[in-house]
Design a protein around this motif. Sequence first.
Motif, mmCIF file in Angstrom:
data_model
loop_
_atom_site.group_PDB
_atom_site.id
_atom_site.type_symbol
_atom_site.label_atom_id
_atom_site.label_comp_id
_atom_site.label_asym_id
_atom_site.label_seq_id
_atom_site.Cartn_x
_atom_site.Cartn_y
_atom_site.Cartn_z
ATOM 1 N N GLN A 381 12.601 25.299 17.913
ATOM 2 C CA GLN A 381 13.099 26.422 17.126
ATOM 3 C C GLN A 381 12.170 26.681 15.954
ATOM 4 N N SER A 382 11.800 27.933 15.760
ATOM 5 C CA SER A 382 11.062 28.316 14.569
ATOM 6 C C SER A 382 12.004 28.317 13.373
ATOM 7 N N VAL A 383 11.432 28.165 12.190
ATOM 8 C CA VAL A 383 12.186 28.311 10.949
ATOM 9 C C VAL A 383 11.876 29.700 10.409
ATOM 10 N N VAL A 384 12.874 30.563 10.304
ATOM 11 C CA VAL A 384 12.660 31.967 9.963
ATOM 12 C C VAL A 384 13.537 32.367 8.777
ATOM 13 N N GLN A 385 13.147 33.444 8.142
ATOM 14 C CA GLN A 385 13.951 33.941 7.023
ATOM 15 C C GLN A 385 13.845 35.454 6.938
ATOM 16 N N SER A 386 14.994 36.071 6.742
ATOM 17 C CA SER A 386 15.091 37.508 6.536
ATOM 18 C C SER A 386 15.288 37.782 5.050
ATOM 19 N N VAL A 387 14.980 39.002 4.636
ATOM 20 C CA VAL A 387 15.236 39.392 3.246
ATOM 21 C C VAL A 387 16.728 39.392 2.946
ATOM 22 N N TYR A 388 17.546 39.358 3.998
ATOM 23 C CA TYR A 388 18.992 39.372 3.815
ATOM 24 C C TYR A 388 19.567 37.959 3.764
ATOM 25 N N GLN A 389 18.718 36.957 3.720
ATOM 26 C CA GLN A 389 19.170 35.572 3.679
ATOM 27 C C GLN A 389 18.636 34.880 2.433
ATOM 28 N N SER A 390 19.455 34.010 1.882
ATOM 29 C CA SER A 390 19.041 33.278 0.683
ATOM 30 C C SER A 390 18.238 32.036 1.022
ATOM 31 N N ALA A 391 18.288 31.586 2.280
ATOM 32 C CA ALA A 391 17.572 30.380 2.688
ATOM 33 C C ALA A 391 17.127 30.530 4.135
ATOM 34 N N PRO A 392 16.088 29.791 4.526
ATOM 35 C CA PRO A 392 15.616 29.861 5.921
ATOM 36 C C PRO A 392 16.674 29.366 6.901
ATOM 37 N N VAL A 393 16.576 29.850 8.140
ATOM 38 C CA VAL A 393 17.483 29.438 9.211
ATOM 39 C C VAL A 393 16.648 29.113 10.451
#
Length: 820
Positions: A381-393
Amino acid sequence: MSGTRKRNVQRDNLQLPTYVSKNRNGSKKKFRLQPVHFMFLLVGLCIGLIVTSAYDRWYRSRLVYTPFDSLIEHEDDMNKFWGTYRPQVYMGMKTKSPQSLVTGLMWLKQNKKFKGEPPMRHTCEQGDQILKYGWVAHDGVNFGIQDIAERGYMLRTEFVKRVNGDHGGDWTWRISGRQTGKEPITLSVFFYAATDGQGVIQPVVESGPNGLRLTKIQGETEELGKFTIKFPEENSGKKSRYHTATTKAEGLHKIKDAAFMQMQVREEGPKGKENYLYYLTDAPSRIDSKKAKSDVIFHQVTLELPFEIDIVFESGSWTNRRSLLAGDVFTKHLTQLKDKFDKKFEATFPLSDKGYSQGEVDFAKAALSNMIGGIGYFYGQSVVQSVYQSAPVLNWEAPLLTAVPSRSFFPRGFLWDEGFHQLLISKWDRQLSEEVIMSWLNMVNLEGWIPREQILGDEARSKVPAEFVVQRNTNANPPTLFLAIESILQGFDKQSITEQDRKFLKTIYPRLKAWFNWFNVTQSGPVQFSYRWRGRDAKTDSELNPKTLTSGLDDFPRASHPSDDERHIDLRCWMALAAGTMEKIAEVVHPGNSHEIEPYRQTHKILTDNNLLKELHWSADLGVFSDYGNHTDRVYLVKKDFPSSQPGQRPIIRTIRATRTKPKLQFVKNFGYVSLFPFLIQILKPDSQQLHQILQDLKGEDDLLWSNFGLRSLSKRDPLYRKRNTEHDPPYWRGQIWINMNFLAVRALKHYADTPGPYSKLAGELYAELRRNLVQNMYAEYVRTGYLWENYDDVTGKGQGSRPFTGWSALVVLIMSEQY
């Protein structure tokens, strides 16, 4: 008082909306909305907006880790089930399955006592200072031959596969060693087999003439069924010693650590002439069973050079095998496969016919073999983050089959590198290339975004600095997969395109469409038909010119002060290429459907319009194509004292950027690879004055970009030529010669040389000389150092950066064979 009264009068005279309702008897009743009603309506509206906004944010935050669709499943090919899909180790094999049995090799030079851990070879490390290593022949399927040159000795690793049964058949490794110096050398060779979360392996130890030794490993996994790994007697003139360890590891990235935890050292020989032996013990594992993901069995053989060891894997589903794939049987199969490889190579890349020497042909074979042998299979699984998230998922779990740029430094998948890789791989094995492309397109999320680095699994993540792990969905990477797909399209016979070809294009088309649309939505520029790379840091004060990692060109100079006003010419040209390729695919997938085809045709027409291109990116004052943005050339790195946060402490000295002239919106005054993009992507018309200018500038009087070794990335006159970007970051794309850009340059020169026009002769002359310079220098450096390199010095021609770099530097094979 009068003011208060006036306000009250105004309120009393408000004309509130009047509503009419009916009583039960049918008579009408009038009533007015009072201010309190408006208050309730306003509160309700606000609550509705808040709820809607929260839902919208929640929904958008999920898009980043939601796959575009169910994953594309490639048809199983048992011929390619087993492979050297662990490019990060010097020798290792696994299957294309999420929790594969993995096998690997380590070795250690004995006789000396070391402080701390002994220098065991396992994962490819630049710090190992190995003189040379890499595949000299590898067909991507059935066999491979690799040479590893150490100080005083040489190792050769070879493998051969025989496919039969239901699980990919058998394979055998041969590890041989010979001395190259005068000093007698004792080596310990460690073979291991390890599980990855599931499966069972068990050692079988028997008594022999030299004591107890591991004769075989028996095991069973979900993907392989039952299997046996056999260890026949090695071919060595000296007595061998054997040690075995059955233990556990926290994961595949901790296998070397698991070996050290089972290791002891003892002193041998008379005083003053002591030898030391590091050996494995079968003591109970010290790994916490709750943390252990892998069961591991090590087989250590300690012996003097020369030697030859065979290790044989046999599938339990092959029941009628006639011979053990070892000894003379192995040698015969290897000879046949190598001969077949040589014939296919010459048929595919007829270099001998072009007058190349045997040494140059062998160099090209090694370049191709290392590209093919550098294909890895990763799962995670990659570690990704959207501008709509406060932390990576975490992203969804997925496999990735990908060629890696460098086994030692970049042993993972990179999006923009992959397009260049597939230009070569598709010429050698189109089905393999299509499988890799589909594997990458499985990474498209519901937004149409692909993370630019794929760091899947513990082994891959263990090699990546923490700051580069998280992938952000605002950031792009050049869509070079379109380069490879366009090349594959050129190989199709338009009159008789096969159903397999059509199926491939139909499979990838929806994902390519989503990816193309994502670029147009998220990377659009400030004016119509312009584009801008996201991801630049406008707040940094430590970088001379803030990097544009998303462009792939890292520290190549852009507008000095990042802003939303920027227009990037290279991205616009990449999108022109993408639009043209999408048009061609749509014509095959949806023949006659103007609704599908026409948008790409029109986009391609606009993005290749030379007049519009000049309007947005041609600097008449500079006479070059340029980026546009908030820019000044007067920037410098200076040392400055900053007060310490601790009272009484001396000031902290930092190197920061100083601006001597205020930036302004203008064309960026840099001449280098970015300036060439309309030429590199072949957008300019053959009679274009701008094309003529570029051809003249390539090899002008001052050799701004031209060198005897290839085109440098940045003009010698540029203020940032060879300048460090920070106190600690040396120049990267500021003068060095990069082979992917030079490949595009010779490709473009060949195109314009073969296309009728006023500048075809000039293009032809430049093509011949540039091609010759590149090949001669890369071959000379390979002979001198044993490696292909990440880039080459523009003054000396010496290889630099990471090595071996058999990603896009292997495109030298296509340059030599003139296949563009």
